[in-house]
Every structure is written in C-alpha cells, then in structure tokens.
Scaffold this motif. Sequence first.
Motif, short mmCIF file in Angstrom:
data_model
loop_
_atom_site.label_atom_id
_atom_site.label_comp_id
_atom_site.label_asym_id
_atom_site.label_seq_id
_atom_site.Cartn_x
_atom_site.Cartn_y
_atom_site.Cartn_z
N LYS A 73 0.76 -1.36 -0.03
CA LYS A 73 -0.12 0.04 0.02
C LYS A 73 0.78 1.34 -0.16
O LYS A 73 0.39 2.31 -0.28
CB LYS A 73 -0.91 0.12 1.35
N ARG A 74 2.16 1.33 0.36
CA ARG A 74 2.91 2.52 0.27
C ARG A 74 4.53 2.21 0.21
O ARG A 74 4.72 0.82 0.20
CB ARG A 74 3.01 2.92 1.78
N PRO A 75 5.28 3.03 -0.26
CA PRO A 75 6.66 2.78 -0.58
C PRO A 75 7.56 1.89 0.68
O PRO A 75 8.15 1.14 0.39
CB PRO A 75 7.21 4.12 -0.84
N GLU A 76 7.05 2.45 1.89
CA GLU A 76 7.47 1.45 2.88
C GLU A 76 7.59 0.39 2.84
O GLU A 76 8.22 -0.82 3.34
CB GLU A 76 7.26 2.15 4.27
N ASP A 77 6.27 -0.39 2.40
CA ASP A 77 6.14 -1.73 2.23
C ASP A 77 7.08 -2.30 1.05
O ASP A 77 7.56 -3.63 1.39
CB ASP A 77 4.59 -2.03 1.43
N VAL A 78 7.59 -1.60 0.11
CA VAL A 78 8.51 -1.85 -0.96
C VAL A 78 9.80 -2.10 -0.27
O VAL A 78 10.57 -2.93 -0.57
CB VAL A 78 8.21 -1.04 -2.17
#
Length: 425
Positions: A73-78
Amino acid sequence: MFEKMFLHQGKLSRMVGEKKIETYRTIYQHLKTAIENQELPLHPDYLCGNDLANNIYKKKYYLKDINGKVIEKRPEDVFCRIASFVASQETTKIKQKKWAEAFYKDLYEGYWMPGGRVLAGAGDLYRLKTLANCFVTRIEDDDIESIYKAAAECARTYSYGGGIGVDITPLRPRGSVVHNAADTSTGAVSFMELYSMTTGLIGQSGRRGALMLTIDIKHPDIFHFLSVKKSPNWVSQQIVEQCRWSGKFDEYQLDLIKKQVVENTQIRFANISVKVTDEFMKAVKEEKLYGRDRIIIYRKKNKQRLMRAYQKDGYFYSLGIPNKDIRDYEELKVFDSYALFSQWMEDQFGKTVSQVDLKDAMKRDVYGDYLVDTEDENEELAIHFTGDFLLYFGSDETNEVRELVKARDVWDTFIESNYRTAEPG
C-alpha cells in the motif's frame, strides 16, 4: 495478505528452498515489528499526495498476489520487502537483522534506489522475475535457426520483466546470396520487425518490454537501417494504396495516413542505435577538412594487412566488423588531382598506382585503404579518396560484399533520421 505469499508454492519457492524462504520471512517480520514499534521510520504520506508517483508505484512496483490484487500500500512496504529479501543472503542472524535495518533506512532516506526490476521483483514469491534490468543476446550465426533462437531469448527475458539488446550485424546484407527457395536475402534489417513484434506481444504488467536493436556502421545495410523508421515498408505502402483505391482520401490525407502508419507500425517496439567507430568519424572529419574525392595518403605505421575478414575466420561481427586503429595512421599529403598524386608517387617512391585500381573497392583492405609497400620495413602507404568509407561483410555463404561510400553521406542520413524520428542513437 502478505503472509500468504510465504506459503505459496510456486516456481521461485521451489528454486530457492524452504530454508531461505523462512529466513526471508523472519527478517521481514522483524522489520515490520520494528516499524510498528517506531524503531524504524514510517511517513504518514511518503509520496506527499503525488498522484503520478502513486500510480507508478501501484502499476509497476507494488506487489500483487496470485490473483493480481495489490497487497502493498505504500513505498515503505516495498522498502521492507527489498531490505529483508536482500539481507536474507547474510550468513548469520545478527548480520541479517543489521543489514535489513540498514537497507531499509537507506531506502527510506533516498540515499540510493535499486533498479526498477529490483523494486518490482525482489522478494516476490508469487512470480519468477529478473532482478536485472538489461540483458544482451546475440545472433550466433547467419541462419534462420539463430535468428529465431535470439527471438525466443528475447521473449523469455520479457516474461521475467527484463529488457534486451540484439545486434543484427552478423546477418548478411540485403541482396546477398541465400541457399534456399529465395533468390536473394531480404537482409539484416528485415528481421528487425521480428524482434520488435516479439517485444510488443509479451506483456510486463504496466510496462512493455524494452528492446534495443543495433548494427555496425560498416555493415552494407547501414543506409536501410538508418531509414527503417521513416521510409514506408511494403505493409505501410499496401495500407496507403488500399486507402487510395477507396477514393475517400486526397493526396494530403494520404500523406498523413502514411506518416501515421509508418510511425505506429514499423519497428514500433524497439529503439535503434548504430555502433560507430573512430575509423568512421575520422572519414567524416576528413571530408569536412578537405572536401570530397581528393586523394589523401597516410603513413601506416605497420605492415600488417587485413584484406579479408570473414565471420567464420574468427571475426564475430557483433563484437565489431574489423576497423582500423587510427593511431597507426599519420597523414602525409593531400592531392587535388590524380596527375599530381601520380607524379609525386613516382618522384618519392618510384611507384605507380593506376586510377582504376585506386577506385576499385576489391583492391582495398578491409579498412578501405589502397596499400602501397615501401622500402621501410616498419611502414607502408595507405591511400584513398577523401571521405571514403568501406562497407563490408564477408562469409563463406555470401563471399565478400564491399561497397565504397562517403562517410559524410552516412552521417547526413543519420542526422536526417534523428531530426525526423529522434533515432537512431
């Protein structure tokens, strides 16, 4: 949702093994816990409401489950996925956690950013993806089997998310001999459409495959290559003719149709580039300095001659059709006429060079020079007309294909093509 991925039994999980996957899972959970406990940074809106950035992440980089549903859902997940997957290669648990946290912080702060294929593929256990953006394949031989083998390698590379480069220099030029039902070859350039179409057919989830097609500047099909995206091929011509026969379009409209068809169908899914050499650029500069068709003599600082360079003699053309090292050539003299040149050769070296021989491409070496021996055991004379450039292809099947052209004509065609289509590179 993400936890289900670690239980998925796919091609990648079978290749990696349960132990590695469990290590990856443990590190991933460690990072997630650290983020929840505010031990690692998390931004309330990392992309600051930027719709374009959000769309790019969603279409290209956020992980999808086996049904295509986005589960990040967000870049931090990546960042968490990449950091934990990469750190799982460390040999101890202490190092794994240490480097996972370090990678995550660096990615979050933007100190460095992996390539697109790493962002999209690292840690994705649902799909087998490449973690390298760019590849190169080669056409191993000048035959149908090798041509289609390279196309298959392109397709497989695209299926894993990579881009690829193919050099068509090893393929014989248009009009040369073939030993099948055809009278002559359609040429190297004709197969560019095969690789382009292969690229367009293989989807990559939000992006198309990237293809670079190249050719050596010395290849006899160079003019055809340079104009391939601006001159209508037989399919484009047929479409325009069908429109003309309908009687519904005037000539102005037909020209617009032709332009649109050429731009949107011919080599549509490839970028093209020319492999240029110092030999070529020297010839371009030579004509600029002295004009066209004056006779120029160089002192060649060795007596090594290359009069033939067949592919199967050890010259694999994808590595470059042999070209001269311009450092071995020292400019000696330029003449405005054959008479002045002939007299000087007689006076200085007691040599005679016939005008017919000087103009004969078959009497030149592979670098395009007419060579004259001297008494000096370490050098000889290299002679040609200013701006001369020899296009060359040689194989047992085609014999030698030689064509003397002016480098400036090739250069001007290159510039015109760039002006019209922004290619080739």
